[in-house]
Every structure is written in C-alpha cells, then in structure tokens.
Design a protein around this motif. Structure first.
Motif, PDB file in Angstrom:
ATOM      1  N   GLY A   1       2.589   8.747   7.117  1.00  0.00           N
ATOM      2  CA  GLY A   1       1.849   7.961   6.128  1.00  0.00           C
ATOM      3  C   GLY A   1       2.156   6.479   6.166  1.00  0.00           C
ATOM      4  O   GLY A   1       1.528   5.690   5.455  1.00  0.00           O
TER       5      GLY A   1
ATOM      6  N   PRO B   1       4.540  13.478  -0.536  1.00  0.00           N
ATOM      7  CA  PRO B   1       3.386  13.889  -1.342  1.00  0.00           C
ATOM      8  C   PRO B   1       3.611  15.270  -1.946  1.00  0.00           C
ATOM      9  O   PRO B   1       4.029  16.201  -1.254  1.00  0.00           O
ATOM     10  CB  PRO B   1       2.228  13.895  -0.329  1.00  0.00           C
ATOM     11  CG  PRO B   1       2.875  14.087   1.007  1.00  0.00           C
ATOM     12  CD  PRO B   1       4.237  13.462   0.913  1.00  0.00           C
TER      13      PRO B   1
ATOM     14  N   LYS C   1       5.730   8.882   3.482  1.00  0.00           N
ATOM     15  CA  LYS C   1       5.933   7.463   3.740  1.00  0.00           C
ATOM     16  C   LYS C   1       7.440   7.188   3.765  1.00  0.00           C
ATOM     17  O   LYS C   1       8.212   7.888   3.103  1.00  0.00           O
ATOM     18  CB  LYS C   1       5.266   6.611   2.649  1.00  0.00           C
ATOM     19  CG  LYS C   1       3.773   6.868   2.490  1.00  0.00           C
ATOM     20  CD  LYS C   1       3.196   6.033   1.347  1.00  0.00           C
ATOM     21  CE  LYS C   1       1.751   6.409   1.047  1.00  0.00           C
ATOM     22  NZ  LYS C   1       0.834   6.182   2.173  1.00  0.00           N
TER      23      LYS C   1
ATOM     24  N   GLN D   1       6.135   2.043 -12.186  1.00  0.00           N
ATOM     25  CA  GLN D   1       5.497   3.253 -11.661  1.00  0.00           C
ATOM     26  C   GLN D   1       6.340   4.498 -11.997  1.00  0.00           C
ATOM     27  O   GLN D   1       5.790   5.581 -12.226  1.00  0.00           O
ATOM     28  CB  GLN D   1       5.313   3.146 -10.153  1.00  0.00           C
ATOM     29  CG  GLN D   1       4.228   2.160  -9.715  1.00  0.00           C
ATOM     30  CD  GLN D   1       2.846   2.605 -10.152  1.00  0.00           C
ATOM     31  OE1 GLN D   1       2.483   3.759 -10.045  1.00  0.00           O
ATOM     32  NE2 GLN D   1       2.057   1.650 -10.632  1.00  0.00           N
TER      33      GLN D   1
ATOM     34  N   ASP E   1      -2.192  10.799   4.864  1.00  0.00           N
ATOM     35  CA  ASP E   1      -1.727  11.053   3.500  1.00  0.00           C
ATOM     36  C   ASP E   1      -0.350  11.706   3.475  1.00  0.00           C
ATOM     37  O   ASP E   1       0.050  12.265   2.459  1.00  0.00           O
ATOM     38  CB  ASP E   1      -2.731  11.956   2.772  1.00  0.00           C
ATOM     39  CG  ASP E   1      -4.088  11.283   2.589  1.00  0.00           C
ATOM     40  OD1 ASP E   1      -4.105  10.049   2.419  1.00  0.00           O
ATOM     41  OD2 ASP E   1      -5.115  11.990   2.614  1.00  0.00           O
TER      42      ASP E   1
ATOM     43  N   TYR F   1       7.060   1.292   5.342  1.00  0.00           N
ATOM     44  CA  TYR F   1       6.917   0.109   4.486  1.00  0.00           C
ATOM     45  C   TYR F   1       8.219  -0.687   4.489  1.00  0.00           C
ATOM     46  O   TYR F   1       9.295  -0.113   4.325  1.00  0.00           O
ATOM     47  CB  TYR F   1       6.581   0.527   3.052  1.00  0.00           C
ATOM     48  CG  TYR F   1       5.199   1.110   2.898  1.00  0.00           C
ATOM     49  CD1 TYR F   1       4.185   0.380   2.288  1.00  0.00           C
ATOM     50  CD2 TYR F   1       4.899   2.388   3.365  1.00  0.00           C
ATOM     51  CE1 TYR F   1       2.903   0.913   2.140  1.00  0.00           C
ATOM     52  CE2 TYR F   1       3.625   2.922   3.232  1.00  0.00           C
ATOM     53  CZ  TYR F   1       2.637   2.178   2.621  1.00  0.00           C
ATOM     54  OH  TYR F   1       1.380   2.703   2.492  1.00  0.00           O
TER      55      TYR F   1
ATOM     56  N   ALA G   1       4.977   1.959  -3.045  1.00  0.00           N
ATOM     57  CA  ALA G   1       4.358   1.910  -1.723  1.00  0.00           C
ATOM     58  C   ALA G   1       2.872   2.299  -1.720  1.00  0.00           C
ATOM     59  O   ALA G   1       2.054   1.595  -1.111  1.00  0.00           O
ATOM     60  CB  ALA G   1       5.140   2.778  -0.740  1.00  0.00           C
ATOM     61  N   PRO G   2       2.442   3.383  -2.384  1.00  0.00           N
ATOM     62  CA  PRO G   2       1.026   3.759  -2.299  1.00  0.00           C
ATOM     63  C   PRO G   2       0.069   2.737  -2.911  1.00  0.00           C
ATOM     64  O   PRO G   2      -1.119   2.730  -2.568  1.00  0.00           O
ATOM     65  CB  PRO G   2       0.968   5.084  -3.071  1.00  0.00           C
ATOM     66  CG  PRO G   2       2.366   5.606  -3.071  1.00  0.00           C
ATOM     67  CD  PRO G   2       3.237   4.383  -3.113  1.00  0.00           C
ATOM     68  N   VAL G   3       0.581   1.895  -3.807  1.00  0.00           N
ATOM     69  CA  VAL G   3      -0.295   0.919  -4.469  1.00  0.00           C
ATOM     70  C   VAL G   3       0.137  -0.511  -4.163  1.00  0.00           C
ATOM     71  O   VAL G   3      -0.289  -1.455  -4.851  1.00  0.00           O
ATOM     72  CB  VAL G   3      -0.313   1.159  -6.000  1.00  0.00           C
ATOM     73  CG1 VAL G   3      -0.993   2.480  -6.315  1.00  0.00           C
ATOM     74  CG2 VAL G   3       1.095   1.137  -6.599  1.00  0.00           C
TER      75      VAL G   3
ATOM     76  N   TRP H   1       3.563  11.895  -6.142  1.00  0.00           N
ATOM     77  CA  TRP H   1       4.552  11.521  -5.143  1.00  0.00           C
ATOM     78  C   TRP H   1       5.957  11.791  -5.665  1.00  0.00           C
ATOM     79  O   TRP H   1       6.220  11.628  -6.863  1.00  0.00           O
ATOM     80  CB  TRP H   1       4.441  10.035  -4.787  1.00  0.00           C
ATOM     81  CG  TRP H   1       3.154   9.658  -4.125  1.00  0.00           C
ATOM     82  CD1 TRP H   1       2.039   9.145  -4.739  1.00  0.00           C
ATOM     83  CD2 TRP H   1       2.840   9.764  -2.735  1.00  0.00           C
ATOM     84  NE1 TRP H   1       1.052   8.928  -3.814  1.00  0.00           N
ATOM     85  CE2 TRP H   1       1.509   9.291  -2.570  1.00  0.00           C
ATOM     86  CE3 TRP H   1       3.541  10.193  -1.615  1.00  0.00           C
ATOM     87  CZ2 TRP H   1       0.880   9.239  -1.331  1.00  0.00           C
ATOM     88  CZ3 TRP H   1       2.915  10.147  -0.384  1.00  0.00           C
ATOM     89  CH2 TRP H   1       1.606   9.678  -0.255  1.00  0.00           C
TER      90      TRP H   1
ATOM     91  N   TYR I   1       3.924  -1.586   7.289  1.00  0.00           N
ATOM     92  CA  TYR I   1       3.360  -2.445   6.255  1.00  0.00           C
ATOM     93  C   TYR I   1       4.460  -3.330   5.671  1.00  0.00           C
ATOM     94  O   TYR I   1       5.504  -2.826   5.241  1.00  0.00           O
ATOM     95  CB  TYR I   1       2.742  -1.626   5.124  1.00  0.00           C
ATOM     96  CG  TYR I   1       1.572  -0.769   5.520  1.00  0.00           C
ATOM     97  CD1 TYR I   1       0.341  -1.332   5.858  1.00  0.00           C
ATOM     98  CD2 TYR I   1       1.685   0.619   5.552  1.00  0.00           C
ATOM     99  CE1 TYR I   1      -0.744  -0.542   6.221  1.00  0.00           C
ATOM    100  CE2 TYR I   1       0.612   1.420   5.911  1.00  0.00           C
ATOM    101  CZ  TYR I   1      -0.604   0.829   6.242  1.00  0.00           C
ATOM    102  OH  TYR I   1      -1.667   1.626   6.600  1.00  0.00           O
TER     103      TYR I   1
ATOM    104  N   LEU J   1       9.108   8.915   0.625  1.00  0.00           N
ATOM    105  CA  LEU J   1       8.155   9.237  -0.439  1.00  0.00           C
ATOM    106  C   LEU J   1       7.336  10.436   0.027  1.00  0.00           C
ATOM    107  O   LEU J   1       6.614  10.357   1.027  1.00  0.00           O
ATOM    108  CB  LEU J   1       7.250   8.037  -0.736  1.00  0.00           C
ATOM    109  CG  LEU J   1       6.407   8.130  -2.007  1.00  0.00           C
ATOM    110  CD1 LEU J   1       7.300   8.156  -3.253  1.00  0.00           C
ATOM    111  CD2 LEU J   1       5.431   6.958  -2.103  1.00  0.00           C
TER     112      LEU J   1
END
Length: 312
Positions: free
Chosen positions: A251, A141, A125, A306, A122, A254, A106-108, A146, A292, A139
C-alpha cells in the motif's frame, strides 16, 4: 467530533493542539527538554492554548507505549500515564507511540510527494521518519478501517550497503559503540555522519548543525556536506526498503518526521529510490511500491486526532 487535546511529543519539540470537526484548530510548540515532568508540560500547553475543558485527549509520545504509559526515550523523566492524566484533565486520555499516530495519518496525508513506484494498493502501509530519532510503524487494513502497529525498528543494528558505508560503520563504532539506524538516519545522525565522512576524507572540519549540513549539501556548495546528504538518503532508502519488505507494504511506504519536508526537493534525485529497490531477489517485489513524502509539518498532531476519531 468531541473537543480534543492532541499532542505530538518528540525529543526536541512537543506540539499540542485543539482538535475538532475542522481538524486541528490551533497549536502551540514547546522545547521538550525545558520540562522536568509531564504534568508541567501539560499545564503549559493547556494554558497556552486556553484549552479549558476538553472531552478527550491523545498524547503521541516518542518512545515505546504500553498499557497507556510511555516515556520520551531521550527524556526518560517525561513519563505519561493515561490513568493519571485522566485525573488531571477530567476526560479520557490515550497515550500512544508517536509513529502509531503518524501511521493513522498516512491514508489521508496531504500534501504528499511521490518518489517512484506505482499507484500502490489497499494493502499494508509502512511509515518511517527521521527527526530527533528514527521512527517506524506499520498500518494494517482491518474491517473497521486501519490498525497501526508501532515499532522501535530505528534502534535495530545499522546494515551498511556499500564498501563506503562499511568504512563509515567502523568510524561510527569507534566513536559511538552500538550503531543503529537512528545513529545516522536522524537529525543528530546527520551531524554524526558528516563528522565520520570528514574523518574518512582526512579533512578536519568544524561541527555543523543538521540544518547547515542540509543547506550546504542541497546547494552543492560544500562537497563534504553534499556527499553526507547523499549517504544519508541512501541509508534512509535502505532502511525504508527493509521496512517495506518486513510489512509487505504494497500500500506504500510513507516518509514523515521533521526532516523530510525541508529536503523534499533533494529526495527525488538522491539515492533514496535506488537503494529502496535494491532488495536482491525481491527487488521486483518492491519496485511498484510507491514512496510518499509526508510534507505537512503538523502530520503528527493530525495523526493523534485520527486516533481520537478511530477510538484508539
């Protein structure tokens, strides 16, 4: 980065790839139901990829993963045991839930399409995705990056959000017994929903594939298919809103899985965003949370990679 074998093993398709510094270099896809055991599937994959020796592996499996073991929920004979497979591959093996891996992506994630909300922050998510089933994850932080939290929330009881959905729930309960989110918010669920809407309309219809329902619904060529798709996205929005509240996902929320990339053009004008924000007293809380759509069909494989990068 080490040369890694990565896999995204779902109820319908099992994708395998070779990963390294440049991402997933090549991949192969198999019908999950064609294999009677995990070692046969792994052998077919390594042969198709001409994998040779690999330094590590991460297998993301559509089912609960505990202590390095997982089975595909809809194919329980396909059981993956990290310790056993380390002996087969001659390298360290991770076995994780498929949405554990997708959450790591998700972050990328790229490309994505945003549907409403603001820029996010931040914070936590949340990830949801309809495919052969309905996956969910969070997810979190942490200092080192993560931490994914896998979930089986797709099997939680369906919560209708309108009088029409109450009626549909009654139809679905008569046909299927227990009705969870996955019963309708998934590929097979779209077909079930289509049949249930037809029963409410008093319209006998032939069984259609999820792909056909989607195509007819997006083109507005078939009113029944169009309403089915509208209800599907409304239910997805409701499930996503519940998940965002459960994780306090400031955050972003997704949406991945195998269905959404094909329906990305329909999503922005569907009830998805409206139903996501209908959270009663906390509607104002979720309003700025962005949704997203994850559009890369290889997001699951790349998420497994990942996991290798993160070491778990």
């Amino acid at each position: 980065m080490s040369r890694a074998l990565v896999a995204d093993i779902g109820a319908t398709s099992a994708r395998f790839g070779l990963g390294g510094h440049d991402g997933v270099a090549r991949h192969a896809e198999f019908a999950t139901g064609d294999f009677a055991c995990a070692t046969d599937l792994l052998a077919a994959a390594t042969e198709a990829l001409a994998a040779g020796a690999v330094d590590c592996a991460c297998l993301a499996v559509a089912g609960p993963a505990m202590q390095g073991r997982a089975a595909v929920t809809k194919h329980p004979e396909l059981r993956f045991d990290a310790a056993q497979l380390e002996g087969v591959l001659g390298c360290p093996v991770q076995v994780v839930n498929d949405f554990h891996a997708l959450a790591m992506m998700a972050p990328v994630a790229d490309p994505v399409r945003q549907v409403g909300g603001g820029a996010g922050d931040d914070g936590v998510k949340a990830i949801i995705g309809p495919g052969s089933g309905l996956g969910m994850a969070g997810l979190i932080p942490v200092a080192s990056g993560w931490r994914p939290l896998a979930s089986e929330g797709g099997h939680a009881d369906l919560a209708p959000g309108s009088p029409l959905e109450q009626e549909l729930l009654g139809v679905l309960q008569r046909r299927h017994g227990h009705v969870c989110w996955e019963t309708v918010v998934s590929g097979p669920g779209l077909a079930r929903l289509h049949q249930a809407v037809a029963e409410l309309w008093g319209t006998p219809v032939e069984a259609l594939s999820p792909a056909r329902i989607s195509a007819l619904g997006m083109s507005v060529e078939d009113p029944l298919c169009h309403q089915t798709l509208e209800i599907f996205f409304g239910l997805l929005g409701s499930a996503a809103g519940n998940l965002a509240l459960t994780f306090c996902a400031t955050g972003g929320l997704y949406i991945g899985g195998g269905i959404i990339p094909q329906l990305a053009d329909f999503a922005p004008t569907s009830p998805l965003r409206r139903r996501f924000e209908e959270r009663g007293e906390l509607s104002g809380y979720v309003e700025p949370i962005p949704i997203y759509l994850m559009l890369d069909p290889l997001s699951g494989l790349k998420g497994a990679l990942q996991c290798v990068v993160a070491g778990g």
